[in-house]
Design an enzyme around this catalytic site. Structure first.
Site, mmCIF file in Angstrom:
data_model
loop_
_atom_site.group_PDB
_atom_site.id
_atom_site.type_symbol
_atom_site.label_atom_id
_atom_site.label_comp_id
_atom_site.label_asym_id
_atom_site.label_seq_id
_atom_site.Cartn_x
_atom_site.Cartn_y
_atom_site.Cartn_z
ATOM 1 N N GLU A 263 0.832 -1.212 0.000
ATOM 2 C CA GLU A 263 0.000 0.000 0.000
ATOM 3 C C GLU A 263 0.867 1.263 0.000
ATOM 4 O O GLU A 263 1.917 1.275 0.652
ATOM 5 C CB GLU A 263 -0.854 0.039 1.281
ATOM 6 N N HIS A 281 -7.914 1.049 1.941
ATOM 7 C CA HIS A 281 -7.710 0.866 3.389
ATOM 8 C C HIS A 281 -8.584 1.839 4.191
ATOM 9 O O HIS A 281 -8.087 2.653 4.972
ATOM 10 C CB HIS A 281 -6.228 1.041 3.746
HETATM 11 C C1 8YV Z 1 -6.065 2.248 9.938
HETATM 12 C C2 8YV Z 1 -5.415 -0.154 10.604
HETATM 13 O O1 8YV Z 1 -6.250 2.356 8.584
HETATM 14 O O2 8YV Z 1 -6.112 -0.540 12.829
HETATM 15 C C3 8YV Z 1 -5.289 -0.778 11.949
HETATM 16 O O3 8YV Z 1 -4.341 -1.547 12.136
HETATM 17 O O4 8YV Z 1 -4.748 -0.502 9.703
HETATM 18 C C4 8YV Z 1 -6.439 0.895 10.366
HETATM 19 O O5 8YV Z 1 -7.360 1.044 11.330
HETATM 20 C C5 8YV Z 1 -4.824 2.933 10.281
HETATM 21 O O6 8YV Z 1 -4.127 2.426 11.350
HETATM 22 C C6 8YV Z 1 -5.164 4.410 10.448
HETATM 23 O O7 8YV Z 1 -4.157 5.138 10.987
#
Ligand code: 8YV
Length: 315
Positions: A263, A281
Site C-alpha cells: 500500500e 484501506h
Molecule cells: C487504519 C489499521 O487504517 O487498525 C489498523 O491496524 O490498519 C487501520 O485502522 C490505520 O491504522 C489508520 O491510521
C-alpha cells in the site's frame, strides 16, 4: 494531559481532530512531510528531543528510526495492527507501544459486509453504469446471490467474530483459527479445508510472520472458480501475486480488497480486473470511529508521558 511540550514525530497523516490533540500536547514534527535528506538533517540536531511517535497501524515505526531516538518513550499507533513495529526492539529500548483496541471492530466488520455485497452483486459496475448514462441502452448482466452462501472466516479475533455475527444473517458461517473458540460456528482446524467448504473466504487474521501469505495459491485453488475472497485485515496475509494470477486466469470468481501488500500501490492487474472491488484501506475510516481511535491514542500518550500505565499497551 501532559504540560511539558516535548517533541512528537507524526509518521503519517492523521485526522484533524487527532492532529489538533497532538498539537495541544507536543511540538509536532510532520515526519512524513520531510524529504529523506531533511529527515537526516533534522535527526542530526534534534533526535534527542523526541519522546513520542504517533503513527498509523499500516505505517508503524521503522526500526532504524526507533534506534535513532534515544529519548523515545512511546509509539502510539492509531489503529489495532502492530505488525509494523518491532515489539522486541521497543521493549529492549524501554519504548511503550500502544494501540486502539475495540474502537474500530464494528466499522471493519461493517465494511467486510459491504465488500461482500459489493463484490457478489457487482455494485461498483452497476453504479458506474447509471452514472455513465448507459441504463437506457443496456441492462446489466446478472450478478450473484449473497444470501445462502457459505462464508468462511480466516481468523476469529474480535474483528473476525464481528464479521461472523454479521454474515450469519446471510448464510452458514465457519472459521479457521489456530484456536477453537466457544462460538456457534463450524470450526475448521485446517485452512485448506475451510476454503474448500466456503463460497466466500473473508480474511480477518492479524498480520505476523505466521500469517504471512497464509492465503496462497493452494487456498485460492481450494476456494475455486466460483469462490470469492474478501480481505479487510492486512495485505501480507494474502499472496497477492497468486491472487492476481488466479483472478486473471478465471480460477477465482472475484476478490474485494481493502488492504494490499504494498500500500498504497496496487498492482495494475488488480486495478483493471472486472473481478475485483478495491478500496483504499478505509475499514476504520469513519468520523465516529476515527474520533474514538484518536481519543485512545491521546489517552495512551498522556498516560506514558505522565509516567503511568497506558490504557492499551502491546509492549
Ligand atoms: C487504519 C489499521 O487504517 O487498525 C489498523 O491496524 O490498519 C487501520 O485502522 C490505520 O491504522 C489508520 O491510521
Amino acid at each position: 494531559m501532559t504540560t511539558d511540550r516535548s517533541t512528537a514525530l507524526q509518521l503519517c497523516p492523521l485526522s484533524p481532530y487527532l492532529e489538533a490533540g497532538l498539537a495541544e500536547r507536543f511540538n509536532v514534527v510532520r515526519w512524513f512531510d520531510l524529504a529523506p535528506g531533511a529527515q537526516a538533517d533534522w535527526l542530526a540536531e534534534h533526535a534527542g528531543e523526541v519522546r513520542a511517535a504517533a503513527t498509523g497501524g499500516h505505517i508503524g515505526c521503522p526500526s532504524a528510526l526507533m534506534e535513532r531516538l534515544p529519548a523515545l518513550r512511546i509509539v502510539a499507533i492509531n489503529g489495532v495492527g502492530f505488525d509494523k513495529v518491532d515489539l522486541d526492539l521497543a521493549r529492549a529500548r524501554g519504548v511503550r507501544v500502544t494501540t486502539t483496541p475495540g474502537t474500530l471492530t464494528e466499522d471493519v466488520a461493517d465494511l467486510a459486509i459491504g465488500l461482500v455485497i459489493a463484490l457478489l452483486r457487482d455494485l461498483p459496475a452497476a453504479a458506474a453504469h447509471v452514472r455513465r448514462g448507459d441504463w437506457p441502452d443496456a441492462e446489466r448482466p446478472l450478478a450473484r446471490k449473497v444470501s445462502g452462501r457459505r462464508f468462511g472466516i480466516l481468523g476469529l479475533g474480535h474483528i473476525g467474530l464481528a464479521v461472523a455475527q454479521r454474515l450469519a444473517a446471510f448464510g452458514p458461517v465457519a472459521y479457521y483459527d489456530p484456536h477453537r473458540k466457544d462460538v456457534p460456528y463450524d470450526y475448521f482446524p485446517d485452512l485448506l479445508a475451510l476454503a474448500g467448504a466456503s463460497d466466500v473466504l473473508c480474511v480477518a487474521a492479524a498480520a505476523n510472520p505466521a500469517t504471512r501469505h497464509l492465503v496462497d495459491a493452494d487456498v485460492l485453488a481450494a476456494l475455486g472458480p466460483d469462490g470469492y475472497l474478501v480481505n479487510i485485515s492486512r495485505g501480507s496475509v494474502v499472496d497477492e501475486a497468486a491472487l492476481t494470477e488466479a483472478l486473471t486466469a478465471g480460477r477465482l470468481a472475484g476478490a474485494a480488497l481493502d488492504v494490499f501488500e504494498n500500500e498504497p500501490h496496487v498492482p495494475a492487474a488488480l486495478r483493471s480486473s472486472d473481478r475485483t472491488v478495491l478500496t483504499p484501506h478505509i475499514a476504520s475510516a469513519t468520523v465516529e470511529t476515527r474520533r474514538a481511535m484518536a481519543d485512545m491514542v491521546l489517552a495512551n500518550l498522556d498516560a506514558v508521558m505522565a509516567g503511568q500505565e497506558p490504557p492499551a499497551a502491546v509492549a
